[in-house]
Motif scaffolding. Structure first.
Motif, PDB file in Angstrom:
ATOM      1  N   ASP A  88       0.845  -1.190   0.000  1.00 38.67           N
ATOM      2  CA  ASP A  88       0.000   0.000   0.000  1.00 38.67           C
ATOM      3  C   ASP A  88       0.885   1.245   0.000  1.00 38.67           C
ATOM      4  OD1 ASP A  88      -2.185  -1.633   0.125  1.00 38.67           O
ATOM      5  OD2 ASP A  88      -2.851  -0.999   2.105  1.00 38.67           O
ATOM      6  N   VAL A  89       0.538   2.196  -0.864  1.00 40.81           N
ATOM      7  CA  VAL A  89       1.269   3.455  -0.967  1.00 40.81           C
ATOM      8  C   VAL A  89       0.241   4.581  -0.940  1.00 40.81           C
ATOM      9  CG1 VAL A  89       2.809   4.848  -2.410  1.00 40.81           C
ATOM     10  CG2 VAL A  89       3.062   2.362  -2.371  1.00 40.81           C
ATOM     11  N   PRO A  90       0.424   5.601  -0.083  1.00 36.84           N
ATOM     12  CA  PRO A  90      -0.534   6.708  -0.048  1.00 36.84           C
ATOM     13  C   PRO A  90      -0.750   7.312  -1.436  1.00 36.84           C
ATOM     14  CG  PRO A  90       0.972   6.866   1.798  1.00 36.84           C
ATOM     15  CD  PRO A  90       1.507   5.774   0.895  1.00 36.84           C
ATOM     16  N   ALA A  91      -2.000   7.540  -1.778  1.00 38.48           N
ATOM     17  CA  ALA A  91      -2.366   8.084  -3.087  1.00 38.48           C
ATOM     18  C   ALA A  91      -2.090   9.581  -3.128  1.00 38.48           C
ATOM     19  CB  ALA A  91      -3.838   7.817  -3.379  1.00 38.48           C
ATOM     20  N   GLY A  92      -1.787  10.065  -4.313  1.00 38.79           N
ATOM     21  CA  GLY A  92      -1.625  11.493  -4.527  1.00 38.79           C
ATOM     22  C   GLY A  92      -0.212  11.999  -4.396  1.00 38.79           C
ATOM     23  N   GLN A  93       0.712  11.183  -3.920  1.00 39.33           N
ATOM     24  CA  GLN A  93       2.093  11.634  -3.817  1.00 39.33           C
ATOM     25  C   GLN A  93       2.701  11.740  -5.208  1.00 39.33           C
ATOM     26  OE1 GLN A  93       4.317   8.928  -1.432  1.00 39.33           O
ATOM     27  NE2 GLN A  93       3.172   9.342   0.431  1.00 39.33           N
ATOM     28  N   LEU A  94       3.545  12.716  -5.390  1.00 35.57           N
ATOM     29  CA  LEU A  94       4.176  12.944  -6.683  1.00 35.57           C
ATOM     30  C   LEU A  94       4.889  11.689  -7.180  1.00 35.57           C
ATOM     31  CD1 LEU A  94       5.035  14.825  -8.990  1.00 35.57           C
ATOM     32  CD2 LEU A  94       6.983  15.506  -7.578  1.00 35.57           C
ATOM     33  N   ALA A  95       5.644  11.034  -6.334  1.00 27.72           N
ATOM     34  CA  ALA A  95       6.441   9.886  -6.756  1.00 27.72           C
ATOM     35  C   ALA A  95       5.564   8.758  -7.293  1.00 27.72           C
ATOM     36  CB  ALA A  95       7.298   9.382  -5.593  1.00 27.72           C
ATOM     37  N   VAL A  96       4.511   8.410  -6.587  1.00 24.38           N
ATOM     38  CA  VAL A  96       3.670   7.294  -7.028  1.00 24.38           C
ATOM     39  C   VAL A  96       2.845   7.686  -8.249  1.00 24.38           C
ATOM     40  CG1 VAL A  96       1.666   7.669  -5.514  1.00 24.38           C
ATOM     41  CG2 VAL A  96       2.236   5.363  -6.241  1.00 24.38           C
ATOM     42  N   GLU A  97       2.390   8.922  -8.305  1.00 28.36           N
ATOM     43  CA  GLU A  97       1.628   9.367  -9.472  1.00 28.36           C
ATOM     44  C   GLU A  97       2.512   9.360 -10.722  1.00 28.36           C
ATOM     45  OE1 GLU A  97      -1.571   9.614  -9.502  1.00 28.36           O
ATOM     46  OE2 GLU A  97      -1.893   9.609  -7.345  1.00 28.36           O
ATOM     47  N   ARG A  98       3.768   9.758 -10.579  1.00 24.85           N
ATOM     48  CA  ARG A  98       4.705   9.709 -11.708  1.00 24.85           C
ATOM     49  C   ARG A  98       4.947   8.278 -12.149  1.00 24.85           C
ATOM     50  NH1 ARG A  98      10.002  12.078 -10.641  1.00 24.85           N
ATOM     51  NH2 ARG A  98      10.364  11.560 -12.809  1.00 24.85           N
ATOM     52  N   LEU A  99       5.114   7.375 -11.190  1.00 27.95           N
ATOM     53  CA  LEU A  99       5.325   5.966 -11.525  1.00 27.95           C
ATOM     54  C   LEU A  99       4.142   5.416 -12.314  1.00 27.95           C
ATOM     55  CD1 LEU A  99       6.919   3.233 -11.161  1.00 27.95           C
ATOM     56  CD2 LEU A  99       5.428   2.867  -9.186  1.00 27.95           C
ATOM     57  N   LEU A 100       2.934   5.701 -11.855  1.00 22.87           N
ATOM     58  CA  LEU A 100       1.744   5.217 -12.562  1.00 22.87           C
ATOM     59  C   LEU A 100       1.653   5.798 -13.968  1.00 22.87           C
ATOM     60  CD1 LEU A 100      -0.870   5.365  -9.653  1.00 22.87           C
ATOM     61  CD2 LEU A 100       0.180   3.315 -10.640  1.00 22.87           C
ATOM     62  N   ALA A 101       1.990   7.075 -14.116  1.00 22.04           N
ATOM     63  CA  ALA A 101       1.937   7.706 -15.433  1.00 22.04           C
ATOM     64  C   ALA A 101       3.035   7.162 -16.349  1.00 22.04           C
ATOM     65  CB  ALA A 101       2.046   9.226 -15.302  1.00 22.04           C
ATOM     66  N   GLU A 102       4.243   7.048 -15.821  1.00 22.97           N
ATOM     67  CA  GLU A 102       5.371   6.572 -16.636  1.00 22.97           C
ATOM     68  C   GLU A 102       5.165   5.138 -17.127  1.00 22.97           C
ATOM     69  OE1 GLU A 102       8.785   7.154 -14.134  1.00 22.97           O
ATOM     70  OE2 GLU A 102       8.784   9.323 -14.442  1.00 22.97           O
ATOM     71  N   THR A 103       4.527   4.322 -16.308  1.00 23.45           N
ATOM     72  CA  THR A 103       4.299   2.923 -16.689  1.00 23.45           C
ATOM     73  C   THR A 103       2.957   2.731 -17.382  1.00 23.45           C
ATOM     74  OG1 THR A 103       3.397   2.401 -14.494  1.00 23.45           O
ATOM     75  CG2 THR A 103       5.762   2.025 -14.833  1.00 23.45           C
ATOM     76  N   ARG A 104       2.219   3.848 -17.569  1.00 23.56           N
ATOM     77  CA  ARG A 104       0.898   3.821 -18.219  1.00 23.56           C
ATOM     78  C   ARG A 104      -0.035   2.827 -17.513  1.00 23.56           C
ATOM     79  NH1 ARG A 104       0.997   6.268 -23.384  1.00 23.56           N
ATOM     80  NH2 ARG A 104      -0.799   5.052 -23.962  1.00 23.56           N
ATOM     81  N   GLN A 105       0.076   2.762 -16.202  1.00 23.34           N
ATOM     82  CA  GLN A 105      -0.676   1.806 -15.397  1.00 23.34           C
ATOM     83  C   GLN A 105      -2.108   2.275 -15.186  1.00 23.34           C
ATOM     84  OE1 GLN A 105       0.505  -1.237 -13.884  1.00 23.34           O
ATOM     85  NE2 GLN A 105      -1.687  -1.464 -13.651  1.00 23.34           N
ATOM     86  N   LYS A 106      -3.042   1.503 -15.684  1.00 26.90           N
ATOM     87  CA  LYS A 106      -4.452   1.754 -15.379  1.00 26.90           C
ATOM     88  C   LYS A 106      -4.745   1.160 -14.010  1.00 26.90           C
ATOM     89  CE  LYS A 106      -6.368   1.725 -20.047  1.00 26.90           C
ATOM     90  NZ  LYS A 106      -7.360   1.105 -20.940  1.00 26.90           N
ATOM     91  N   LEU A 107      -5.713   1.732 -13.330  1.00 27.44           N
ATOM     92  CA  LEU A 107      -6.146   1.157 -12.069  1.00 27.44           C
ATOM     93  C   LEU A 107      -7.055  -0.033 -12.350  1.00 27.44           C
ATOM     94  CD1 LEU A 107      -6.686   4.323  -9.851  1.00 27.44           C
ATOM     95  CD2 LEU A 107      -4.634   2.949 -10.190  1.00 27.44           C
ATOM     96  N   ALA A 108      -7.316  -0.825 -11.320  1.00 25.61           N
ATOM     97  CA  ALA A 108      -8.012  -2.102 -11.486  1.00 25.61           C
ATOM     98  C   ALA A 108      -9.420  -1.965 -12.051  1.00 25.61           C
ATOM     99  CB  ALA A 108      -8.047  -2.848 -10.150  1.00 25.61           C
ATOM    100  N   SER A 109     -10.089  -0.864 -11.751  1.00 23.99           N
ATOM    101  CA  SER A 109     -11.474  -0.720 -12.221  1.00 23.99           C
ATOM    102  C   SER A 109     -11.749   0.743 -12.581  1.00 23.99           C
ATOM    103  CB  SER A 109     -12.463  -1.168 -11.139  1.00 23.99           C
ATOM    104  OG  SER A 109     -12.459  -0.243 -10.060  1.00 23.99           O
ATOM    105  N   ARG A 110     -12.813   0.921 -13.296  1.00 24.81           N
ATOM    106  CA  ARG A 110     -13.263   2.277 -13.637  1.00 24.81           C
ATOM    107  C   ARG A 110     -13.577   3.055 -12.360  1.00 24.81           C
ATOM    108  NH1 ARG A 110     -16.162   5.044 -17.874  1.00 24.81           N
ATOM    109  NH2 ARG A 110     -17.647   6.501 -16.956  1.00 24.81           N
TER     110      ARG A 110
END
Length: 189
Positions: free
Chosen positions: A63-85
């Motif tokens: 678990d990683v707190p949502a909204g942090q710059l580091a995790v948001e960048r990781l999700l964007a860089e890896t083009r990671q979609k979340l599990a559900s809409r």
């Protein structure tokens, strides 16, 4: 705050907290992301992302707190979609809520609320329109509300681009996710 303190703050935001560094160590060890879910705030726990990782047949969650710059960048860089809409809607709602809070701190809650309703009328879809219709009528627009509107519009533009260009949603899907997030935020505010 001097330059050195400012630079240190930026460094810590980019490197992330201990939870993010734990996630990065799992990824560096060869774990692969299987899915990422959005977990809403519970009690004193902030909203967070739950990463399901796999390596050699072993599953691990981090678990990683949502909204942090580091995790948001990781999700964007890896083009990671979340599990559900629904997870994507909650993520967008969180980002919009944080923008609303920042605007409210500077310009006041009334102007932030007026801007939210106005931007929802201008850019929202059917769900946002339905939520706006239930809200109290707006006062006259003024320069403070226009400034708040500009900040919210910039965040909506960034969210739409993130969903469409970075995460790979169709433009219609991205618009629907934003519409639901706006409606949820209007209903919660």
């Amino acid at each position: 705050m001097g330059l050195a303190e400012y630079l240190e703050q930026v460094r810590s935001e980019v490197e992330g907290d201990a939870f993010f560094r734990l996630l990065k160590s799992h990824l560096a060890a060869g774990n692969r992301v299987q899915k990422v879910s959005f977990v809403p705030a519970e009690g004193k726990q902030p909203p967070r992302y739950r990463f399901l990782l796999a390596r050699l047949g072993t599953l691990t969650t981090v678990d990683v707190p949502a909204g942090q710059l580091a995790v948001e960048r990781l999700l964007a860089e890896t083009r990671q979609k979340l599990a559900s809409r629904e997870d994507e809607v909650r993520r967008c709602e969180l980002r919009l809520h944080r923008t609303m809070e920042a605007v409210a701190q500077v310009l006041g809650r009334t102007h932030a609320r007026e801007a939210l309703l106005r931007v929802s009328r201008l850019m929202g879809g059917p769900q946002a329109a339905q939520a706006v219709a239930k809200a109290p009528p707006q006062t006259n627009e003024n320069s403070t509300t226009r400034l708040a509107l500009r900040h919210l519009r910039q965040e909506l533009d960034a969210l739409l681009l993130d969903l469409f260009a970075e995460r790979g949603y169709s433009l219609d899907e991205a618009g629907g996710i934003m519409d639901e997030a706006l409606a949820g935020l209007i209903g919660a505010d």
